[in-house]
Structures are given as C-alpha cells and as structure tokens.
Design a protein around this motif. Sequence first.
Motif, PDB file in Angstrom:
ATOM      1  N   THR A 267      60.632  -0.381 -12.817  1.00 30.69           N
ATOM      2  CA  THR A 267      59.640  -0.211 -13.875  1.00 30.69           C
ATOM      3  C   THR A 267      59.166   1.241 -13.959  1.00 30.69           C
ATOM      4  O   THR A 267      59.087   1.830 -15.050  1.00 30.69           O
ATOM      5  CB  THR A 267      58.441  -1.143 -13.640  1.00 30.69           C
ATOM      6  OG1 THR A 267      58.903  -2.496 -13.610  1.00 30.69           O
ATOM      7  CG2 THR A 267      57.408  -0.991 -14.743  1.00 30.69           C
ATOM      8  N   VAL A 268      58.876   1.836 -12.807  1.00 34.79           N
ATOM      9  CA  VAL A 268      58.399   3.215 -12.787  1.00 34.79           C
ATOM     10  C   VAL A 268      59.466   4.168 -13.317  1.00 34.79           C
ATOM     11  O   VAL A 268      59.188   5.044 -14.145  1.00 34.79           O
ATOM     12  CB  VAL A 268      57.964   3.617 -11.356  1.00 34.79           C
ATOM     13  CG1 VAL A 268      57.724   5.124 -11.268  1.00 34.79           C
ATOM     14  CG2 VAL A 268      56.715   2.858 -10.954  1.00 34.79           C
ATOM     15  N   GLU A 269      60.705   4.012 -12.853  1.00 38.11           N
ATOM     16  CA  GLU A 269      61.766   4.934 -13.287  1.00 38.11           C
ATOM     17  C   GLU A 269      62.084   4.782 -14.766  1.00 38.11           C
ATOM     18  O   GLU A 269      62.340   5.762 -15.462  1.00 38.11           O
ATOM     19  CB  GLU A 269      63.017   4.737 -12.430  1.00 38.11           C
ATOM     20  CG  GLU A 269      62.813   5.199 -10.990  1.00 38.11           C
ATOM     21  CD  GLU A 269      64.121   5.379 -10.244  1.00 38.11           C
ATOM     22  OE1 GLU A 269      65.121   5.783 -10.873  1.00 38.11           O
ATOM     23  OE2 GLU A 269      64.145   5.122  -9.030  1.00 38.11           O
ATOM     24  N   PHE A 270      62.053   3.543 -15.265  1.00 42.44           N
ATOM     25  CA  PHE A 270      62.285   3.346 -16.694  1.00 42.44           C
ATOM     26  C   PHE A 270      61.165   3.984 -17.506  1.00 42.44           C
ATOM     27  O   PHE A 270      61.417   4.557 -18.578  1.00 42.44           O
ATOM     28  CB  PHE A 270      62.410   1.854 -17.011  1.00 42.44           C
ATOM     29  CG  PHE A 270      63.808   1.328 -16.843  1.00 42.44           C
ATOM     30  CD1 PHE A 270      64.514   1.514 -15.667  1.00 42.44           C
ATOM     31  CD2 PHE A 270      64.424   0.629 -17.862  1.00 42.44           C
ATOM     32  CE1 PHE A 270      65.804   1.029 -15.507  1.00 42.44           C
ATOM     33  CE2 PHE A 270      65.715   0.146 -17.722  1.00 42.44           C
ATOM     34  CZ  PHE A 270      66.405   0.350 -16.546  1.00 42.44           C
ATOM     35  N   ALA A 271      59.942   3.892 -17.025  1.00 41.38           N
ATOM     36  CA  ALA A 271      58.810   4.509 -17.729  1.00 41.38           C
ATOM     37  C   ALA A 271      58.952   6.024 -17.767  1.00 41.38           C
ATOM     38  O   ALA A 271      58.644   6.675 -18.775  1.00 41.38           O
ATOM     39  CB  ALA A 271      57.495   4.113 -17.062  1.00 41.38           C
ATOM     40  N   LEU A 272      59.449   6.593 -16.682  1.00 39.27           N
ATOM     41  CA  LEU A 272      59.614   8.046 -16.620  1.00 39.27           C
ATOM     42  C   LEU A 272      60.733   8.555 -17.526  1.00 39.27           C
ATOM     43  O   LEU A 272      60.782   9.745 -17.855  1.00 39.27           O
ATOM     44  CB  LEU A 272      59.869   8.485 -15.171  1.00 39.27           C
ATOM     45  CG  LEU A 272      58.681   8.335 -14.224  1.00 39.27           C
ATOM     46  CD1 LEU A 272      59.096   8.608 -12.781  1.00 39.27           C
ATOM     47  CD2 LEU A 272      57.531   9.253 -14.634  1.00 39.27           C
ATOM     48  N   ASP A 280      52.757  11.159 -20.583  1.00 40.11           N
ATOM     49  CA  ASP A 280      51.451  10.604 -20.219  1.00 40.11           C
ATOM     50  C   ASP A 280      51.531   9.855 -18.890  1.00 40.11           C
ATOM     51  O   ASP A 280      50.596   9.913 -18.070  1.00 40.11           O
ATOM     52  CB  ASP A 280      50.945   9.658 -21.313  1.00 40.11           C
ATOM     53  CG  ASP A 280      50.514  10.405 -22.563  1.00 40.11           C
ATOM     54  OD1 ASP A 280      50.240  11.614 -22.451  1.00 40.11           O
ATOM     55  OD2 ASP A 280      50.451   9.780 -23.634  1.00 40.11           O
ATOM     56  N   PHE A 281      52.647   9.168 -18.661  1.00 39.21           N
ATOM     57  CA  PHE A 281      52.800   8.416 -17.417  1.00 39.21           C
ATOM     58  C   PHE A 281      52.933   9.357 -16.221  1.00 39.21           C
ATOM     59  O   PHE A 281      52.370   9.103 -15.143  1.00 39.21           O
ATOM     60  CB  PHE A 281      54.007   7.477 -17.521  1.00 39.21           C
ATOM     61  CG  PHE A 281      54.115   6.499 -16.383  1.00 39.21           C
ATOM     62  CD1 PHE A 281      53.089   5.613 -16.109  1.00 39.21           C
ATOM     63  CD2 PHE A 281      55.250   6.459 -15.593  1.00 39.21           C
ATOM     64  CE1 PHE A 281      53.177   4.717 -15.064  1.00 39.21           C
ATOM     65  CE2 PHE A 281      55.356   5.556 -14.546  1.00 39.21           C
ATOM     66  CZ  PHE A 281      54.309   4.682 -14.278  1.00 39.21           C
ATOM     67  N   LYS A 282      53.665  10.448 -16.399  1.00 39.05           N
ATOM     68  CA  LYS A 282      53.786  11.448 -15.332  1.00 39.05           C
ATOM     69  C   LYS A 282      52.417  12.014 -14.958  1.00 39.05           C
ATOM     70  O   LYS A 282      52.088  12.154 -13.772  1.00 39.05           O
ATOM     71  CB  LYS A 282      54.707  12.590 -15.783  1.00 39.05           C
ATOM     72  CG  LYS A 282      56.179  12.253 -15.789  1.00 39.05           C
ATOM     73  CD  LYS A 282      56.986  13.439 -16.294  1.00 39.05           C
ATOM     74  CE  LYS A 282      58.447  13.082 -16.458  1.00 39.05           C
ATOM     75  NZ  LYS A 282      59.208  14.226 -17.030  1.00 39.05           N
ATOM     76  N   LYS A 283      51.608  12.339 -15.974  1.00 44.12           N
ATOM     77  CA  LYS A 283      50.270  12.871 -15.722  1.00 44.12           C
ATOM     78  C   LYS A 283      49.423  11.850 -14.970  1.00 44.12           C
ATOM     79  O   LYS A 283      48.671  12.208 -14.052  1.00 44.12           O
ATOM     80  CB  LYS A 283      49.604  13.246 -17.036  1.00 44.12           C
ATOM     81  CG  LYS A 283      50.230  14.447 -17.735  1.00 44.12           C
ATOM     82  CD  LYS A 283      49.567  14.716 -19.072  1.00 44.12           C
ATOM     83  CE  LYS A 283      50.254  15.868 -19.801  1.00 44.12           C
ATOM     84  NZ  LYS A 283      49.652  16.090 -21.143  1.00 44.12           N
ATOM     85  N   TYR A 284      49.560  10.586 -15.365  1.00 44.51           N
ATOM     86  CA  TYR A 284      48.807   9.529 -14.684  1.00 44.51           C
ATOM     87  C   TYR A 284      49.196   9.446 -13.211  1.00 44.51           C
ATOM     88  O   TYR A 284      48.336   9.384 -12.327  1.00 44.51           O
ATOM     89  CB  TYR A 284      49.054   8.189 -15.375  1.00 44.51           C
ATOM     90  CG  TYR A 284      48.626   7.006 -14.534  1.00 44.51           C
ATOM     91  CD1 TYR A 284      47.285   6.690 -14.370  1.00 44.51           C
ATOM     92  CD2 TYR A 284      49.580   6.233 -13.862  1.00 44.51           C
ATOM     93  CE1 TYR A 284      46.881   5.629 -13.573  1.00 44.51           C
ATOM     94  CE2 TYR A 284      49.193   5.165 -13.062  1.00 44.51           C
ATOM     95  CZ  TYR A 284      47.842   4.876 -12.916  1.00 44.51           C
ATOM     96  OH  TYR A 284      47.452   3.830 -12.114  1.00 44.51           O
ATOM     97  N   LEU A 285      50.490   9.482 -12.938  1.00 43.38           N
ATOM     98  CA  LEU A 285      50.959   9.402 -11.553  1.00 43.38           C
ATOM     99  C   LEU A 285      50.507  10.610 -10.744  1.00 43.38           C
ATOM    100  O   LEU A 285      50.106  10.480  -9.582  1.00 43.38           O
ATOM    101  CB  LEU A 285      52.489   9.286 -11.523  1.00 43.38           C
ATOM    102  CG  LEU A 285      53.100   7.974 -12.029  1.00 43.38           C
ATOM    103  CD1 LEU A 285      54.629   8.057 -11.983  1.00 43.38           C
ATOM    104  CD2 LEU A 285      52.617   6.787 -11.212  1.00 43.38           C
ATOM    105  N   GLU A 286      50.570  11.784 -11.349  1.00 45.65           N
ATOM    106  CA  GLU A 286      50.129  13.001 -10.653  1.00 45.65           C
ATOM    107  C   GLU A 286      48.647  12.918 -10.315  1.00 45.65           C
ATOM    108  O   GLU A 286      48.237  13.257  -9.189  1.00 45.65           O
ATOM    109  CB  GLU A 286      50.413  14.226 -11.522  1.00 45.65           C
ATOM    110  CG  GLU A 286      51.901  14.554 -11.624  1.00 45.65           C
ATOM    111  CD  GLU A 286      52.190  15.618 -12.683  1.00 45.65           C
ATOM    112  OE1 GLU A 286      51.225  16.053 -13.363  1.00 45.65           O
ATOM    113  OE2 GLU A 286      53.363  15.989 -12.844  1.00 45.65           O
ATOM    114  N   ASN A 287      47.855  12.467 -11.261  1.00 43.93           N
ATOM    115  CA  ASN A 287      46.414  12.337 -11.016  1.00 43.93           C
ATOM    116  C   ASN A 287      46.134  11.276  -9.944  1.00 43.93           C
ATOM    117  O   ASN A 287      45.254  11.459  -9.102  1.00 43.93           O
ATOM    118  CB  ASN A 287      45.683  11.975 -12.311  1.00 43.93           C
ATOM    119  CG  ASN A 287      45.673  13.102 -13.315  1.00 43.93           C
ATOM    120  OD1 ASN A 287      45.769  14.270 -12.915  1.00 43.93           O
ATOM    121  ND2 ASN A 287      45.549  12.777 -14.590  1.00 43.93           N
TER     122      ASN A 287
END
Length: 291
Positions: A267-272, A280-287
Amino acid sequence: MNKVKKAVIPAAGLGTRFLPATKAVPKEMLPILDKPTIQYIVEEAIESGIEDILIITSRGKEAIENHFDKAYELEDTLLKKEKHDLLEKVQKTSDINIHYIRQKEPLGLGHAILYAKKFVGDEPFGVMLGDDIVVNRDGAPCLKQMIDIYEKDKASVIGVKQVPDEEVSRYGIVKKTGKETDKASQVDELVEKPPLEEAPSNLAIMGRYVISPRVFELLEKTKPGSGGEIQLTDALNDLAKKESVVAYEFEGIRYDAGDLLGYLKTTVEFALHREDISEDFKKYLENLLNS
C-alpha cells in the motif's frame, strides 16, 4: 501450438491472516489504495493478452463476482452527475470476460486448479495467485513475459525470484539443471516449502505460471503433500519429469499482499508511485518520521 488465452486465478482461501476483516470481506477484495487486490491481478492478465479468466472462489466470496459485474444504478447515477472519470473506472471492471467456479473444500492449490480442467480443455493456461501483485513499470507485464517464453521454448514456465535464506521455507523452491534457454532455465526438481537445509536452491516460486494442460492428469494422481494438501508444486515436479518445464526470473517488482506486513508495504509503495497523491504522501511520511 495453441496460444495462451486463458488464465486461472485461485481465490478460495479463507484469509485468516486478515481476520477479523476477512470474516465478511474476501481477502482478495481488500483494497490497495482505491482498487481491490484481485483487480490488479485481473488487469495484468488482460494486459498480457488473456481473453478468458476463471476465478476459483469459495463460500462467502460473492463480493468478487459483484465487483466485476455491471452496476447499472451506480453507473446511471455517475452518468447523470457527469462524473465521467469515476464512471470509466467502474465500467473498466465490468467489461471483462470472467467465469467463476467454487472450490467445495479447502484441499490445497493443486486441488483448486483441478476445478479449471473443463475451462482449460487442451490449451496451455496461466495461473496467477491473488496474493502476488507484480509490477513492471518499464516493460511487459509479468504474465506476458512468461507467455512469450512459453511460446518460444514450448515449455511450461514457472515464475521465480531469489529469496533470502530465512524465507526459503515459506515457498515452493526450484532446482535448475543448469541448461539455459533464452532467459529461462530447465527445471530439475521442485520442492514445496522445504527446510533451509533441504532446499535445492533459493529460487522461490512467485505466484505466476504458464502450464501445459498435461498437468491435470498429474494433479488427479497427486497425493496430499505439505500441509496435508494437494500441492500444485508436486504435480509440476512430476510434469518436469515428462516434458520440459523452465524457471524464469521475471522482470518487475513482486509485492506480497498475503500477510499484514506485506500488505502495508504494498500500500505504501503504491501510494508513493501514484502521481495524484505521491508528493503529499511523501510529506506526510517525512513529518511522521520526524515528529
């Protein structure tokens, strides 16, 4: 030689690793982002030139049939509201030529494949396990690669990848003869879920096959093996003694959506990789990681 135009997707498992979610929802219908897991498998089959698909289900899996059926009220509502992008997504799943049959008892993958005998007839066919999503973003779909090998080498094809030692006992394992044909290697032996010390290699079967119809006569004679079930691996081992079977290390990334951790990673890799949400998902994960 017959072309490969049929594929079989076994989807009769109970999905116990995802309980309680799978008490009422088939594990194959659990979504990776906004698409059920099984839809990725079906789309790979279609993109590989498959014309007819047989999904082997079991009691309580009606949601799979409903998903790939027409939804007239929904489609009409989307049309009236001019939500054409959503309408296109919905209609994409309803125009596929899919057949269904139920596996009456959970007696193993080999037993499930036997239910496809009449559907397949005397043609070669693909088998695609619903837990394994394979993505090849820069080239041909996994099954198409294997069909090309089958049609060139006139041999059944088993999709494989190398796995770490600690994972060997989770898979069917292939032993090669050393004879190379194109990108594939002749199979000498297959062993279902061996202990590491008994494994002939670390080449693991990864849920994709193109198989000669002769496998059905062998499945009918196959006795229960690992786990007390009729194993497809055992029948393929017998097939390799009678005609050519090759192992092919396919191109692309294989995602294991069959357990909770693998499902989350997928799920995470498909979102990326999804253009509309990736940044937006990358920013969320970084935060999240920095908090």
